[in-house]
Design a protein around this motif. Structure first.
Motif, PDB file in Angstrom:
ATOM      1  N   ALA A  97      -0.550   2.915   7.313  1.00  0.00           N
ATOM      2  CA  ALA A  97       0.796   2.811   6.580  1.00  0.00           C
ATOM      3  C   ALA A  97       0.979   4.100   5.698  1.00  0.00           C
ATOM      4  N   VAL A  98      -0.231   4.437   5.231  1.00  0.00           N
ATOM      5  CA  VAL A  98      -0.301   5.433   4.104  1.00  0.00           C
ATOM      6  C   VAL A  98      -0.603   6.985   4.667  1.00  0.00           C
ATOM      7  N   GLN A  99      -1.203   7.059   5.768  1.00  0.00           N
ATOM      8  CA  GLN A  99      -1.556   8.164   6.450  1.00  0.00           C
ATOM      9  C   GLN A  99      -0.524   9.274   6.574  1.00  0.00           C
ATOM     10  N   ASN A 100       0.848   8.920   7.176  1.00  0.00           N
ATOM     11  CA  ASN A 100       1.740   9.705   7.417  1.00  0.00           C
ATOM     12  C   ASN A 100       2.375  10.140   5.993  1.00  0.00           C
ATOM     13  N   LEU A 101       2.332   9.365   5.069  1.00  0.00           N
ATOM     14  CA  LEU A 101       2.864   9.477   3.616  1.00  0.00           C
ATOM     15  C   LEU A 101       1.924  10.863   3.203  1.00  0.00           C
ATOM     16  N   SER A 102       0.496  10.455   3.267  1.00  0.00           N
ATOM     17  CA  SER A 102      -0.369  11.335   2.603  1.00  0.00           C
ATOM     18  C   SER A 102      -0.137  12.750   3.301  1.00  0.00           C
ATOM     19  N   LYS A 103       0.113  12.701   4.492  1.00  0.00           N
ATOM     20  CA  LYS A 103       0.270  14.146   5.247  1.00  0.00           C
ATOM     21  C   LYS A 103       1.602  15.001   4.741  1.00  0.00           C
ATOM     22  N   GLN A 104       2.560  14.315   4.753  1.00  0.00           N
ATOM     23  CA  GLN A 104       3.918  14.636   4.221  1.00  0.00           C
ATOM     24  C   GLN A 104       3.823  15.288   2.830  1.00  0.00           C
ATOM     25  N   LYS A 105       2.851  14.448   1.930  1.00  0.00           N
ATOM     26  CA  LYS A 105       2.848  14.961   0.542  1.00  0.00           C
ATOM     27  C   LYS A 105       1.749  15.898   0.354  1.00  0.00           C
ATOM     28  N   SER A 106       0.884  16.321   1.512  1.00  0.00           N
ATOM     29  CA  SER A 106      -0.292  17.154   1.377  1.00  0.00           C
ATOM     30  C   SER A 106      -1.283  16.429   0.427  1.00  0.00           C
ATOM     31  N   LYS A 107      -1.808  15.237   0.730  1.00  0.00           N
ATOM     32  CA  LYS A 107      -2.674  14.574  -0.006  1.00  0.00           C
ATOM     33  C   LYS A 107      -4.015  14.168   0.752  1.00  0.00           C
ATOM     34  N   CYS A 157      -5.378  10.823  14.403  1.00  0.00           N
ATOM     35  CA  CYS A 157      -6.238  11.614  13.594  1.00  0.00           C
ATOM     36  C   CYS A 157      -5.212  12.412  12.733  1.00  0.00           C
ATOM     37  N   SER A 158      -5.468  12.967  11.539  1.00  0.00           N
ATOM     38  CA  SER A 158      -4.689  13.560  10.687  1.00  0.00           C
ATOM     39  C   SER A 158      -5.585  14.828  10.066  1.00  0.00           C
ATOM     40  N   PRO A 159      -4.906  16.164   9.916  1.00  0.00           N
ATOM     41  CA  PRO A 159      -5.761  17.147   9.347  1.00  0.00           C
ATOM     42  C   PRO A 159      -6.357  16.775   7.815  1.00  0.00           C
ATOM     43  N   LEU A 160      -5.579  16.046   7.134  1.00  0.00           N
ATOM     44  CA  LEU A 160      -5.992  15.640   5.643  1.00  0.00           C
ATOM     45  C   LEU A 160      -6.751  14.432   5.510  1.00  0.00           C
ATOM     46  N   SER A 161      -7.162  13.824   6.681  1.00  0.00           N
ATOM     47  CA  SER A 161      -7.910  12.528   6.585  1.00  0.00           C
ATOM     48  C   SER A 161      -9.385  12.588   7.248  1.00  0.00           C
ATOM     49  N   GLY A 175       0.857  -1.280   0.292  1.00  0.00           N
ATOM     50  CA  GLY A 175       0.055  -0.050   0.025  1.00  0.00           C
ATOM     51  C   GLY A 175       0.878   1.378   0.113  1.00  0.00           C
ATOM     52  N   MET A 176       1.978   1.200   0.794  1.00  0.00           N
ATOM     53  CA  MET A 176       2.892   2.376   0.924  1.00  0.00           C
ATOM     54  C   MET A 176       3.572   2.582  -0.305  1.00  0.00           C
ATOM     55  N   ALA A 177       3.971   1.541  -1.238  1.00  0.00           N
ATOM     56  CA  ALA A 177       4.558   1.555  -2.301  1.00  0.00           C
ATOM     57  C   ALA A 177       3.674   2.214  -3.422  1.00  0.00           C
ATOM     58  N   ILE A 178       2.357   1.692  -3.372  1.00  0.00           N
ATOM     59  CA  ILE A 178       1.326   2.134  -4.518  1.00  0.00           C
ATOM     60  C   ILE A 178       1.251   3.820  -4.395  1.00  0.00           C
ATOM     61  N   ALA A 179       1.270   4.083  -2.867  1.00  0.00           N
ATOM     62  CA  ALA A 179       0.507   5.378  -2.716  1.00  0.00           C
ATOM     63  C   ALA A 179       1.646   6.356  -2.903  1.00  0.00           C
ATOM     64  N   GLY A 180       3.167   5.982  -2.662  1.00  0.00           N
ATOM     65  CA  GLY A 180       3.945   6.674  -2.958  1.00  0.00           C
ATOM     66  C   GLY A 180       4.395   7.224  -4.563  1.00  0.00           C
ATOM     67  N   ARG A 181       3.967   6.228  -5.183  1.00  0.00           N
ATOM     68  CA  ARG A 181       4.045   6.175  -6.694  1.00  0.00           C
ATOM     69  C   ARG A 181       3.260   7.148  -7.128  1.00  0.00           C
ATOM     70  N   TRP A 182       1.885   7.074  -6.720  1.00  0.00           N
ATOM     71  CA  TRP A 182       0.581   7.952  -6.954  1.00  0.00           C
ATOM     72  C   TRP A 182       1.187   9.154  -6.674  1.00  0.00           C
ATOM     73  N   PHE A 183       1.443   9.472  -5.531  1.00  0.00           N
ATOM     74  CA  PHE A 183       1.688  10.924  -5.121  1.00  0.00           C
ATOM     75  C   PHE A 183       3.048  11.759  -5.825  1.00  0.00           C
ATOM     76  N   ASP A 184       4.037  10.758  -5.985  1.00  0.00           N
ATOM     77  CA  ASP A 184       5.161  11.442  -6.579  1.00  0.00           C
ATOM     78  C   ASP A 184       5.355  11.194  -8.038  1.00  0.00           C
ATOM     79  N   VAL A 185       4.714  10.333  -8.451  1.00  0.00           N
ATOM     80  CA  VAL A 185       5.158  10.235  -9.927  1.00  0.00           C
ATOM     81  C   VAL A 185       3.467  10.378 -11.024  1.00  0.00           C
TER      82      VAL A 185
END
Length: 407
Positions: free
Chosen positions: A116-126, A143-147, A89-99
């Motif tokens: 697993a994906v939530q911190n990544l989405s916060k870092q990438k502002s998604k 909880c996360s501000p963008l979820s 899930g992390m690998a997929i989300a990372g490619r979605w966000f970055d590429v």
């Protein structure tokens, strides 16, 4: 449809002409839409035990939302199979966000994947639109501000189930808990409510995901003489446990309670085995004319009746796209503020709203599986017993561990 980096992906492009110069001007003012396209990723279980309750149905729901709410926007929906693996899930989300330029992720079936994906989405502002991630920690300490936890959480499921079963005479509880984040959260939250309702907890057996043999834990539960055996799992494990409980004759001595289940699960189990089981649900397709109309459209595309997760994906994506349209940008912070400012009014929720703890508050429903002979069709499985007001099932903000909540 193609395979890439753990992902089985499908794409739908929904595009309509920009209809007003006013919208174009507001988009330019707000920073506009990156790459001219709003891109939504549906991260779900396309090949595992939740493939029916989430899976391609979640993709179809997101596509329907894009078709219905594009309204001048160019919208693209992509999907991927996380295979039940947080690292995938992390690998997929990372490619979605970055590429690939994905702006928002929907469904997120499975709390381990969601965390697993939530911190990544916060870092990438998604933005994350959680439908299939149900641990109450998403609107609590994690909880996360963008979820936004859109569809259901373990605290609400626990509240409804504990009250209903206690009122029906269930006082001595034994838990079967899948060894995953949402399973532990569901048992934890239900135990809290059982005790508040005067019940007693006799034990808890933890089992691995995708378990095929429940004989030892069922016999342990039976030996305690519990009058409620609560199953804190989902989809395949719930189905297997309920069928084996009937084989052991536990149905005659205890109420077998699936704490998180869907219409697909109950169809697979069958009313002979599941009859009388209670379910707290965010949605049931046959509840009123509006839900039936949307379910008919969904069925024509997906060939199954929708689960609450499917309905939640549709509702969340429509609300997100309306916010993008209103603000003229896909900037996550701007869009989230707009989403918070607008009520949710569709077939899924009436006057729903996003709280500070990132939970979308909406009514839920107490369902009960029909008895053999009562259903009039293969998907006619439940009686709707009660509407449960959303605030009554939500953890009071005064008790919240969410750092976004001001006390």
């Amino acid at each position: 449809m193609f395979i890439r980096n753990f992902a089985l992906a499908s794409t739908l492009l929904v595009s309509t002409a920009l209809t007003t110069s006013a919208w174009a001007q507001s988009a330019e003012k707000a920073g506009g839409i990156s790459n001219g396209t709003v891109k939504i990723g549906v991260l779900t279980d396309l090949s595992g035990p939740a493939a029916s309750s989430n899976g391609m149905g979640s993709v179809v729901a997101a596509q329907m939302a894009a078709e219905d709410a594009a309204d001048g926007l160019k919208v693209e929906v992509v999907s991927a199979d996380h295979q039940g693996k947080p690292d995938a899930g992390m690998a997929i989300a990372g490619r979605w966000f970055d590429v690939d330029g994905v702006d928002a992720v929907a469904d997120m079936q499975g709390s381990p994947i969601g965390f697993a994906v939530q911190n990544l989405s916060k870092q990438k502002s998604k933005i994350m639109l959680l439908s299939g991630s149900t641990s109450s920690d998403f609107s609590g300490k994690a909880c996360s501000p963008l979820s936004v936890q859109w569809t259901v959480d373990t605290y609400g499921l626990a509240q409804g189930a504990a009250k209903a079963i206690s009122a029906a005479g269930g006082k001595k509880w034994y838990f079967l808990t899948v060894d995953q984040a949402y399973g532990h959260a569901l048992t934890r939250d239900t135990i809290e409510q059982v005790k508040k309702n005067g019940g007693e907890v006799l034990g808890n057996s933890v089992f691995p995901s995708r378990n095929s043999d429940f004989s030892s834990v069922l016999l342990r539960a039976q030996s305690t003489k519990a009058d409620v055996i609560a199953i804190a799992s989902a989809s395949g494990d719930t189905e297997t446990a309920m069928k084996q409980a009937e084989e052991f004759g536990l149905n005659s001595s205890a109420k077998i309670v699936p704490l998180q289940s869907t219409v697909q699960d109950m169809k697979g189990i069958g009313v002979k085995t599941a009859q009388g089981a209670y379910e707290v649900a965010p949605f049931y397709w046959d509840r009123n004319d509006e839900t039936r109309a949307w379910a008919k459209r969904f069925f024509e595309k997906a060939k199954i009746m929708p689960s609450g997760f499917h309905a939640g994906v549709y509702s969340s994506v429509v609300h997100y796209l309306k916010a993008v349209k209103a603000t003229g940008t896909d900037d996550a912070g701007t869009v989230m503020k707009q989403m918070e400012s607008q009520k949710v009014n569709d077939f899924f929720a009436k006057d729903g709203y996003i709280r500070a703890d990132r939970k979308m508050i909406h009514d839920m429903y107490l369902l009960q599986v029909k008895k053999p002979g009562e259903p009039t069709g293969e998907w006619d499985l439940y009686n709707v017993l009660q509407t449960l007001p959303g605030e009554s099932l939500a953890r009071p903000l005064a008790e919240s561990e969410c750092p976004l909540v001001q006390k």
